[in-house]
Design a protein around this motif. Structure first.
Motif, PDB file in Angstrom:
ATOM      1  N   SER A 197     -21.372 119.754  69.900  1.00 33.79           N
ATOM      2  CA  SER A 197     -22.218 120.124  68.773  1.00 33.79           C
ATOM      3  C   SER A 197     -23.440 119.226  68.720  1.00 33.79           C
ATOM      4  O   SER A 197     -23.409 118.063  69.143  1.00 33.79           O
ATOM      5  N   SER A 198     -24.524 119.782  68.201  1.00 35.74           N
ATOM      6  CA  SER A 198     -25.747 118.999  68.059  1.00 35.74           C
ATOM      7  C   SER A 198     -25.692 118.059  66.860  1.00 35.74           C
ATOM      8  O   SER A 198     -26.601 117.264  66.647  1.00 35.74           O
ATOM      9  N   CYS A 199     -24.622 118.156  66.071  1.00 27.44           N
ATOM     10  CA  CYS A 199     -24.492 117.349  64.850  1.00 27.44           C
ATOM     11  C   CYS A 199     -23.234 116.498  64.961  1.00 27.44           C
ATOM     12  O   CYS A 199     -22.186 116.839  64.431  1.00 27.44           O
ATOM     13  N   PHE A 200     -23.319 115.399  65.679  1.00 30.46           N
ATOM     14  CA  PHE A 200     -22.128 114.589  65.954  1.00 30.46           C
ATOM     15  C   PHE A 200     -21.584 113.907  64.712  1.00 30.46           C
ATOM     16  O   PHE A 200     -20.390 113.686  64.593  1.00 30.46           O
ATOM     17  N   ASP A 201     -22.460 113.517  63.752  1.00 25.13           N
ATOM     18  CA  ASP A 201     -21.967 112.823  62.582  1.00 25.13           C
ATOM     19  C   ASP A 201     -21.107 113.710  61.702  1.00 25.13           C
ATOM     20  O   ASP A 201     -20.416 113.237  60.818  1.00 25.13           O
ATOM     21  N   CYS A 202     -21.137 115.049  61.978  1.00 24.97           N
ATOM     22  CA  CYS A 202     -20.287 115.939  61.194  1.00 24.97           C
ATOM     23  C   CYS A 202     -18.808 115.689  61.476  1.00 24.97           C
ATOM     24  O   CYS A 202     -17.943 116.123  60.729  1.00 24.97           O
ATOM     25  N   ARG A 203     -18.502 114.986  62.552  1.00 21.29           N
ATOM     26  CA  ARG A 203     -17.095 114.749  62.882  1.00 21.29           C
ATOM     27  C   ARG A 203     -16.438 113.811  61.876  1.00 21.29           C
ATOM     28  O   ARG A 203     -15.226 113.657  61.862  1.00 21.29           O
ATOM     29  N   THR A 204     -17.255 113.149  61.071  1.00 21.12           N
ATOM     30  CA  THR A 204     -16.696 112.301  60.031  1.00 21.12           C
ATOM     31  C   THR A 204     -16.145 113.120  58.882  1.00 21.12           C
ATOM     32  O   THR A 204     -15.385 112.616  58.068  1.00 21.12           O
ATOM     33  N   TYR A 205     -16.512 114.412  58.815  1.00 20.30           N
ATOM     34  CA  TYR A 205     -15.970 115.282  57.775  1.00 20.30           C
ATOM     35  C   TYR A 205     -14.644 115.858  58.251  1.00 20.30           C
ATOM     36  O   TYR A 205     -14.308 115.825  59.427  1.00 20.30           O
ATOM     37  N   GLU A 206     -13.937 116.432  57.344  1.00 28.86           N
ATOM     38  CA  GLU A 206     -12.585 116.892  57.654  1.00 28.86           C
ATOM     39  C   GLU A 206     -12.583 117.979  58.709  1.00 28.86           C
ATOM     40  O   GLU A 206     -11.746 117.975  59.605  1.00 28.86           O
ATOM     41  N   TYR A 207     -13.507 118.936  58.630  1.00 27.64           N
ATOM     42  CA  TYR A 207     -13.491 120.069  59.545  1.00 27.64           C
ATOM     43  C   TYR A 207     -14.534 119.962  60.653  1.00 27.64           C
ATOM     44  O   TYR A 207     -14.406 120.614  61.666  1.00 27.64           O
ATOM     45  N   GLY A 208     -15.576 119.135  60.483  1.00 26.09           N
ATOM     46  CA  GLY A 208     -16.541 118.914  61.540  1.00 26.09           C
ATOM     47  C   GLY A 208     -17.341 120.143  61.917  1.00 26.09           C
ATOM     48  O   GLY A 208     -17.161 121.227  61.385  1.00 26.09           O
ATOM     49  N   SER A 209     -18.276 119.972  62.844  1.00 31.90           N
ATOM     50  CA  SER A 209     -19.082 121.084  63.328  1.00 31.90           C
ATOM     51  C   SER A 209     -18.418 121.680  64.560  1.00 31.90           C
ATOM     52  O   SER A 209     -17.729 120.998  65.309  1.00 31.90           O
ATOM     53  N   VAL A 210     -18.652 122.974  64.780  1.00 35.32           N
ATOM     54  CA  VAL A 210     -17.967 123.701  65.848  1.00 35.32           C
ATOM     55  C   VAL A 210     -18.979 124.532  66.621  1.00 35.32           C
ATOM     56  O   VAL A 210     -19.809 125.224  66.019  1.00 35.32           O
ATOM     57  N   VAL A 211     -18.921 124.465  67.951  1.00 37.77           N
ATOM     58  CA  VAL A 211     -19.704 125.348  68.795  1.00 37.77           C
ATOM     59  C   VAL A 211     -18.872 126.601  69.058  1.00 37.77           C
ATOM     60  O   VAL A 211     -17.751 126.515  69.565  1.00 37.77           O
ATOM     61  N   ARG A 212     -19.417 127.752  68.708  1.00 35.78           N
ATOM     62  CA  ARG A 212     -18.721 129.016  68.902  1.00 35.78           C
ATOM     63  C   ARG A 212     -19.473 129.875  69.909  1.00 35.78           C
ATOM     64  O   ARG A 212     -20.682 129.711  70.100  1.00 35.78           O
ATOM     65  N   LEU A 213     -18.759 130.788  70.534  1.00 36.45           N
ATOM     66  CA  LEU A 213     -19.346 131.662  71.541  1.00 36.45           C
ATOM     67  C   LEU A 213     -19.689 133.002  70.918  1.00 36.45           C
ATOM     68  O   LEU A 213     -18.802 133.747  70.485  1.00 36.45           O
TER      69      LEU A 213
END
Length: 418
Positions: free
Chosen positions: A89-105
């Protein structure tokens, strides 16, 4: 050297010389040249590398922080091991949140992958983006911003929003396009209504354009999904009695619609029946899942395929649907959805999955089962268990809340359209 120089279709270039010209062109141009005449189509199919390669199975595992695309090397193909690519993901700091960012196809087309960087509400400061990549060459387009998605589940009983994407190629125009269908509902218990259908043409400076939708077809079926097949994008209305169709070669016009398979009767009770679009051997398919009172351990999935008609273009004949066969799908909640989508059939195989959940992770197995001639060999009334006699081809461990989808994939060295 010259052969068939006096062919009555106007083809005067010797075949060997014609093939040499074709091999110097991008594969997208060769696909368009297939439409010139039968002779050109035959030569291109027989003599160019892309048409000799058979599509492989690509399974995409969406996970927080980084997702994986895994390509299965078919036993009958020139081989090698599995191929795997990771997309962060282009937003790495989102991993600090419970669900984080996800790359989908969003989809695959001619060896290119269209990725959507999905960001949950805590990351609303950074909008979602679309990018196209060629994993073989490593080439990746610049990220293209998507329209904002400010509304989602509101746990106080407010709005919810569902946004679906699909990626496709139109063989006549030779253009790649991304379709975005955005839906909202006033509450979780009310049906979704489409508030916009937008198209992104991947050329020049891409910009999202809004496509008009007829008032009678503005509702959206929750589990139906958005699928692109042979240059047209499809989705179901809320009652699943109409299929909306957008021709990617003529998307300046309104979204058209045509009759869905005769499954409306079983969808009147949504808790026990759902409908989902898929693809079957390059055609549009519909999976109708319904629970029956006499069946306590399985639901019945009727598989319908569009034989003729429909489509997003004008002057199309009326749709002609046929029910191919039925699949028995376990209904235990921990087993998840066993029938794969949107790439449901691969050659003579049906794809399915099995899941095993632990405290935080989930093991996912992808299976294939040979069913022979789906139109007649198994019979229209046959009932098949998707894992009975199936072979496991891909296994990965990932997030418990992750998801897996399947698409066809053919390697290409073609440059990106943008």
């Amino acid at each position: 050297m010259a052969d068939n120089a006096d062919d009555d279709d106007g083809f005067i270039l010797p075949t060997d010389a014609f093939v040499e010209v074709l091999l110097r062109l991008p594969t997208s141009s060769r696909r368009r040249f297939r439409l010139v005449c039968k002779r050109w189509r035959g030569i291109i199919d027989e003599r160019t590398p892309e048409r000799r390669s058979r599509a492989k199975i690509l399974a995409f595992f969406s996970e927080a922080g980084a997702s994986r695309a895994v390509v299965h090397a078919d036993d009958q193909q020139d081989g090698g091991d599995e191929q795997e690519w990771r997309f962060r993901s282009s937003c790495f700091d989102c991993r600090t949140y419970e669900y984080g960012s996800v790359v989908r196809l969003a989809g695959t087309c001619n060896g290119l992958l269209c990725l959507r960087d999905y960001l949950p509400l805590p990351c609303h400061r950074i909008g979602p983006t679309i990018a196209v990549v060629n994993p073989v060459t490593g080439e990746e387009s610049a990220a293209i911003p998507c329209p904002p998605e400010s509304l989602s589940w509101d746990y106080n009983g407010g709005y919810r929003r569902v946004v679906e994407f699909s990626f496709g190629y139109h063989p006549t125009t030779g253009k790649y396009k991304v379709v975005r269908v955005s839906c909202t509902s006033e509450s979780p218990n009310k049906r979704l209504e489409i508030d916009s259908v937008q198209v992104l043409t991947l050329e020049g400076k891409p910009e999202w354009r809004t496509v008009p939708v007829l008032a009678m077809d503005t509702s959206y079926h929750d589990t139906g999904g958005v699928v692109t097949v042979d240059g047209s994008t499809y989705w179901l209305n809320a009652r699943a009695d109409r299929v909306a169709a957008l021709d990617l070669g003529d998307d300046d016009k309104r979204v058209a619609s045509f009759a869905a398979p005769p499954c409306l009767q079983v969808l009147q009770v949504p808790k026990v029946a759902t409908c989902q679009l898929t693809t079957m051997h390059g055609r549009l398919g519909v999976l109708v899942t319904r629970r029956q009172p006499a069946m306590t351990e399985a639901a019945k999935v009727d598989v319908w395929v569009l034989e003729d008609g429909g489509g997003g273009g004008r002057r199309r004949p009326p749709p002609r649907w046929s029910r191919r066969w039925s699949i028995l799908q376990p209904i235990a909640s921990w087993q998840g959805r066993w029938v794969m989508s949107p790439h449901f059939t691969h050659g003579e195989y049906v794809l399915s999955k099995r899941e095993s959940h632990s405290w935080r992770d989930c093991d996912r197995w992808l299976y294939r089962r040979k069913v022979g001639d789906l139109a007649s060999g198994s019979g229209k009334d046959a009932e098949l268990w998707p894992l009975e006699g199936a072979k496991a081809i891909i296994m990965r461990t990932g997030d418990e809340d992750g998801a897996v989808v399947t698409f066809p994939y053919v390697e290409t060295t073609e440059p990106l359209p943008i």
